[in-house]
Design an enzyme around this catalytic site. Sequence first.
Site, PDB file in Angstrom:
ATOM      1  N   HIS A   1      -5.045  10.910   5.941  1.00 33.09           N
ATOM      2  CA  HIS A   1      -5.404  10.158   4.731  1.00 33.09           C
ATOM      3  C   HIS A   1      -4.904  10.896   3.492  1.00 33.09           C
ATOM      4  O   HIS A   1      -4.213  10.315   2.641  1.00 33.09           O
ATOM      5  CB  HIS A   1      -6.927   9.985   4.667  1.00 33.09           C
ATOM      6  N   GLU A   2      -5.263  12.172   3.379  1.00 37.53           N
ATOM      7  CA  GLU A   2      -4.865  12.927   2.190  1.00 37.53           C
ATOM      8  C   GLU A   2      -3.352  13.120   2.138  1.00 37.53           C
ATOM      9  O   GLU A   2      -2.759  13.136   1.057  1.00 37.53           O
ATOM     10  CB  GLU A   2      -5.598  14.267   2.133  1.00 37.53           C
TER      11      GLU A   2
ATOM     12  N   HIS B   1      -1.855  10.111   0.549  1.00 40.09           N
ATOM     13  CA  HIS B   1      -1.867  10.262  -0.913  1.00 40.09           C
ATOM     14  C   HIS B   1      -0.746  11.204  -1.345  1.00 40.09           C
ATOM     15  O   HIS B   1      -0.063  10.968  -2.353  1.00 40.09           O
ATOM     16  CB  HIS B   1      -3.196  10.878  -1.371  1.00 40.09           C
TER      17      HIS B   1
ATOM     18  N   HIS C   1       2.514   9.585  -1.489  1.00 43.64           N
ATOM     19  CA  HIS C   1       2.566   8.701  -2.660  1.00 43.64           C
ATOM     20  C   HIS C   1       3.043   9.492  -3.877  1.00 43.64           C
ATOM     21  O   HIS C   1       3.810   8.987  -4.707  1.00 43.64           O
ATOM     22  CB  HIS C   1       1.171   8.115  -2.906  1.00 43.64           C
TER      23      HIS C   1
END
Length: 693
Positions: free
Chosen positions: A477-478, A481, A484
């Site tokens: 998940h991190e 990010h 991104h």
Amino acid sequence: MSEPRQITDSETNPLLKAWVTPFAAPPFDEIKPEHFLPAFEQAFADHSAEIAAITNDPAAPDFANTITALERSGKLLSKVAAVFYDLVSAHSNPAILEIDKEVSLRMARHWNPIMMNAVLFGRIAHLHENRASLGLTPEQLRLLERTYTRFHRSGAGLSDEAKTRMAEINERLAQLGTGFSHHLLGDEQDWFLELGEADRQGLPESLIAGAKAAAEERGMAGKAIVTLSRSSVEPFLKSSARRDLREKVYKAFIARGDNGNANDNNATIVQVLKLREESAKLLGYPTFAAYRLEDSMAKTPEAVRSLLERVWKPARARALADRDDMQALITEEGGNFKLAAWDWRFYAEKLRLQRANFDDAAIKPYLALDNMIAAAFDCATRLFGVTFEERKDVPVWHPDVRVWEMKGRDGKHKALFYGDYFARPSKRSGAWMTSLRDQQKLDGDVAPLILNICNFTKGADGGPSLLSPDDARTLFHEFGHGLHGMLSNVTYPSLSGTAVFTDFVELPSQLYEHWQERPEVLQKFARHYQTVEPLPDDLLQRFLAARKFNQGFATVEFVSSALVDLEFHTQPASAAEDVRAFERRELEKIGMPEEIALRHRPTQFGHIFTGDHYAAGYYSYMWSEVMDADAFGAFEEAGDIFDPAVAKRLHDDIYSSGGSVDPEAAYEAFRGRPPEPDALLRRRGLLDTAKAA
């Protein structure tokens, strides 16, 4: 106690010098607490002078002398603040926390006159009114719209009296948010449970090793402790056979910030809600939620409530059915007690073992941290052509921090990625991504410095850190990010990377989670930490079959938190004078099962009370999940989870476009249509329950 000597000389203060380090990364090995206040002083002064020059420019406003000039302003402030806030959250000490109190107030006092500058706003508004005739590129037009919106929503158009009051509110909110964060860290640092030999019943070796490492981190070598880090608490609640200790740990965990001590957050919450409500009304909105959500994909509190209630009903029904099955299990075992909240995870594991012949302890030896990092990198390589190479020559803020250089498909440098994975007392709880420098192309091709901060349990005696499936998902998940931020390809800093609506920002991160649990990835990277044997096929199949187990519980603890957040910010602040009573009332209203607690009780709800980024916005994870569940379907429909054509669209339309495109347009460009709402319920295994309801 004497104050630390402040180092002001730009030749000796590392924050004020050019950074002669690999990739101009911060020289953490040289930076000391006493460097920060002088650096902030200089940064505030530089930025104020730059803003004054833009405001007082005698030339008629145009995009270059107003919007582009604003984008170029505040470089030193961004540089100093990024380093400072990394240390505040990831490796604080008493000196840093003291400085944080002053800096949070000074930061508000610095930004208030800028964001409410009537002359500056007049220049921006003039450009905004004439935007159709300015010949702007799509990215420039988007930047102009976002800049106008940001100033307008900050109160730049208010009367002088209202601006004065808004400035006072912003200053006080900055202080309160900092205090909330410090209180929470204080409660987490103050508490631990030492585990004697008799206290370790049911605990797997990996958990005991982690408990020993946590003790060593606190200077208690040779002992074993449970701390209030979620990555310590949840595995303990899942596996400890000592019901009395489960109760003790659970109650301490949910009481953070609510102990009637110097770290109590109840009064802080009341003040925050009153000030947010007042600020919203000054800006012409009936509630803070109405203000907050206008500038989001959701647009209105009603749209948020509609999504949450749609999910709440089937999730609650599933959770209650699981509760009844667990109570039956307790009775079968001869227990004469009613299932309590501190029992849920323990008996859910037993139920999962019974139904799917799977428990987390069986797979943890195959989920070593290093292997999961390698898996996250490999998926990015296969999707986007980027590669990662560890660098030992980049300064870091703690010896455990690791750094990798990311190169693009062309082999050129693209970003630095810092991974700070282990829990320690100097770090706030949770997991997050942030940056030390954002990507932009306004003045040369500026490569980003991206951080992932987690709180995994360290392996003992130099052994590997073994992750639970939840931990492994958090890592992906991190890293989503992180991608991104690293893949961002925009011109202007304000549109870089994760500078998007809060209810869109979780799409790249939650979407990336899908790859972590795919057989193609686990078969390659899930290897036993001792034997290096791959994950046995039967265990893999059982893991995949068990994924949707306990989703009723997980959804209930999340949605209830999101609903309480929404109610805090839609009801009059006076309704929450007694925070505990408000919480109790709202949970009764939705029929919250008493055996499940909120994922974040109000006094520890840092998402919404340490700042306003997620205030009235905690729902965002679920709003994004509608998109991420639907988006992964594009790869499934292509028959290849690394399909090059789909991956290229994902890169171009989602990961690299930052905030330069409206999020709805970005999603539809990638998927070819709006998201399909049932995808979320299908992913969580709740679609049949929803249809039955």
